[in-house]
Write a protein that holds these residues in place. Structure first.
Motif, PDB file in Angstrom:
ATOM      1  N   ALA A 213       0.855  -1.189   0.000  1.00  7.86           N
ATOM      2  CA  ALA A 213       0.000   0.000   0.000  1.00  7.86           C
ATOM      3  C   ALA A 213       0.892   1.241   0.000  1.00  7.86           C
ATOM      4  CB  ALA A 213      -0.913   0.007   1.217  1.00  7.86           C
ATOM      5  N   ARG A 214       0.650   2.141  -0.952  1.00 10.41           N
ATOM      6  CA  ARG A 214       1.331   3.444  -0.933  1.00 10.41           C
ATOM      7  C   ARG A 214       0.614   4.354   0.065  1.00 10.41           C
ATOM      8  NH1 ARG A 214       0.753   3.081  -6.565  1.00 10.41           N
ATOM      9  NH2 ARG A 214      -0.808   4.736  -6.422  1.00 10.41           N
ATOM     10  N   ARG A 215       1.378   5.070   0.829  1.00  8.40           N
ATOM     11  CA  ARG A 215       0.777   5.934   1.849  1.00  8.40           C
ATOM     12  C   ARG A 215       1.245   7.374   1.679  1.00  8.40           C
ATOM     13  NH1 ARG A 215      -1.989   3.284   5.740  1.00  8.40           N
ATOM     14  NH2 ARG A 215      -1.742   0.997   5.800  1.00  8.40           N
ATOM     15  N   ARG A 216       0.334   8.299   1.925  1.00  9.93           N
ATOM     16  CA  ARG A 216       0.663   9.718   1.849  1.00  9.93           C
ATOM     17  C   ARG A 216       1.504  10.118   3.049  1.00  9.93           C
ATOM     18  NH1 ARG A 216      -5.061  10.566   0.328  1.00  9.93           N
ATOM     19  NH2 ARG A 216      -5.411  11.198   2.493  1.00  9.93           N
TER      20      ARG A 216
ATOM     21  N   ASP B  29      -0.472  12.278   6.171  1.00 12.80           N
ATOM     22  CA  ASP B  29      -1.404  11.653   7.114  1.00 12.80           C
ATOM     23  C   ASP B  29      -1.319  10.125   7.125  1.00 12.80           C
ATOM     24  OD1 ASP B  29      -2.443  11.121   4.650  1.00 12.80           O
ATOM     25  OD2 ASP B  29      -4.348  12.157   4.965  1.00 12.80           O
ATOM     26  N   ASN B  30      -0.382   9.554   6.361  1.00 20.75           N
ATOM     27  CA  ASN B  30      -0.170   8.101   6.310  1.00 20.75           C
ATOM     28  C   ASN B  30      -1.385   7.346   5.766  1.00 20.75           C
ATOM     29  OD1 ASN B  30       1.778   6.048   6.699  1.00 20.75           O
ATOM     30  ND2 ASN B  30       0.688   5.315   8.521  1.00 20.75           N
ATOM     31  N   ALA B  31      -2.274   8.043   5.090  1.00 19.47           N
ATOM     32  CA  ALA B  31      -3.450   7.380   4.514  1.00 19.47           C
ATOM     33  C   ALA B  31      -3.042   6.595   3.266  1.00 19.47           C
ATOM     34  CB  ALA B  31      -4.513   8.410   4.160  1.00 19.47           C
ATOM     35  N   VAL B  32      -3.759   5.518   2.990  1.00 23.21           N
ATOM     36  CA  VAL B  32      -3.480   4.697   1.813  1.00 23.21           C
ATOM     37  C   VAL B  32      -3.759   5.502   0.550  1.00 23.21           C
ATOM     38  CG1 VAL B  32      -4.127   2.628   0.527  1.00 23.21           C
ATOM     39  CG2 VAL B  32      -3.958   2.544   3.028  1.00 23.21           C
ATOM     40  N   ASP B  33      -2.785   5.520  -0.351  1.00 25.93           N
ATOM     41  CA  ASP B  33      -2.895   6.299  -1.589  1.00 25.93           C
ATOM     42  C   ASP B  33      -2.617   5.410  -2.795  1.00 25.93           C
ATOM     43  OD1 ASP B  33      -3.265   8.544  -3.201  1.00 25.93           O
ATOM     44  OD2 ASP B  33      -1.126   9.043  -3.163  1.00 25.93           O
TER      45      ASP B  33
ATOM     46  N   PHE C 101      -1.987   1.251  -4.517  1.00 27.37           N
ATOM     47  CA  PHE C 101      -1.216   0.031  -4.290  1.00 27.37           C
ATOM     48  C   PHE C 101      -0.212  -0.160  -5.412  1.00 27.37           C
ATOM     49  CE2 PHE C 101      -5.140  -0.455  -1.994  1.00 27.37           C
ATOM     50  CZ  PHE C 101      -4.786  -1.108  -0.828  1.00 27.37           C
TER      51      PHE C 101
END
Length: 240
Positions: A68-71, A74-78, A80
């Motif tokens: 999962a790519r994360r921002r 905020d570490n939100a999923v951005d 895959f």
């Protein structure tokens, strides 16, 4: 049947997890799997060549891991992405051993015009990937361990139309647009959780996986005691 009434229970468990089946049961039984195999997990494997032009070039197998790519903010999923890494997973290794991991296993056969275009755009590398039915092997190993005298009845798709994901034994990834229109997608990395993913079943390979799982259960399970108390090696007819 209890006085003419059918007796059954509904269980929600992970069929691939041997512990969820409880203790070993040597009674004869049927396991019915209707359109189950196409939804089981598969692993993407690549046959890599260090230098295809060199006589001394080596080939090696790589497994694929999805991240999962994360921002950063905020570490939100951005989204895959997938990455290849050296083959270390023991389940993948067993599946390849059962099916056969020679280069013919990775040879791509006939493909349609759209597949040819995708192959040209993406390059041959993605099209040489093989999706290995590791979920099917995990299920078969569990069945032979916990229900050694079972008979497996399975019905599923041996081919699927309009597959756009590159690779051998690749899945059909489909989603429904507003209005009920079905759209076939070229990747399983987008719209995760909102798509249906179906894999075709190669029943010849399934038979090899079943024989491998049965043999492994006999080697690792040793002697089992039946209801009458007499020990013997597992002799169930098994699945397939």
């Amino acid at each position: 049947n209890n006085a003419g009434r059918a007796t059954y229970s509904v269980e929600r468990r992970d069929a691939l997890d041997a512990a969820r089946w409880g203790p070993v049961d040597d009674a004869k039984c049927f396991v019915v799997a209707l359109e189950v195999l196409d939804n089981l997990p598969h692993d993407r494997v690549l046959l890599l060549r260090d230098d295809v032009r060199s006589m001394g070039g080596e080939t090696r197998l790589a497994q694929t891991r999805v991240f999962a790519r994360r921002r950063g903010e905020d570490n939100a999923v951005d989204g895959f992405e997938q990455r290849e890494e050296p083959l270390r997973d023991p389940l993948i290794a067993r599946a390849l051993e059962a099916i056969g991991e020679d280069e013919s296993f990775f040879a791509f056969g006939f493909f349609d015009v759209r597949a040819m275009a995708d192959r040209w755009i993406r390059g041959a590398r993605d099209w040489n990937a093989r999706f290995v039915p590791t979920g099917a092997l995990a299920l078969l190993e569990t069945l032979h361990e916990r229900r050694p005298r079972h008979r497996l009845v399975a019905a599923d798709f041996d081919s699927l139309p309009n597959v756009r994901v590159p690779g051998i034994n690749a899945p059909l990834v489909a989603t429904q647009s507003p209005g009920g229109r079905t759209e076939d997608l070229p990747t399983y990395l987008d719209n995760v959780g909102a798509c249906d993913v179906f894999f075709p079943t190669d029943f010849e390979h399934l038979a090899r996986l079943d024989a491998f799982a049965r043999s492994r259960a006999r080697r690792t399970g040793g002697s089992k005691r039946l209801e009458n108390g007499s020990p013997r090696r597992l002799e169930g007819p098994g699945g397939g």
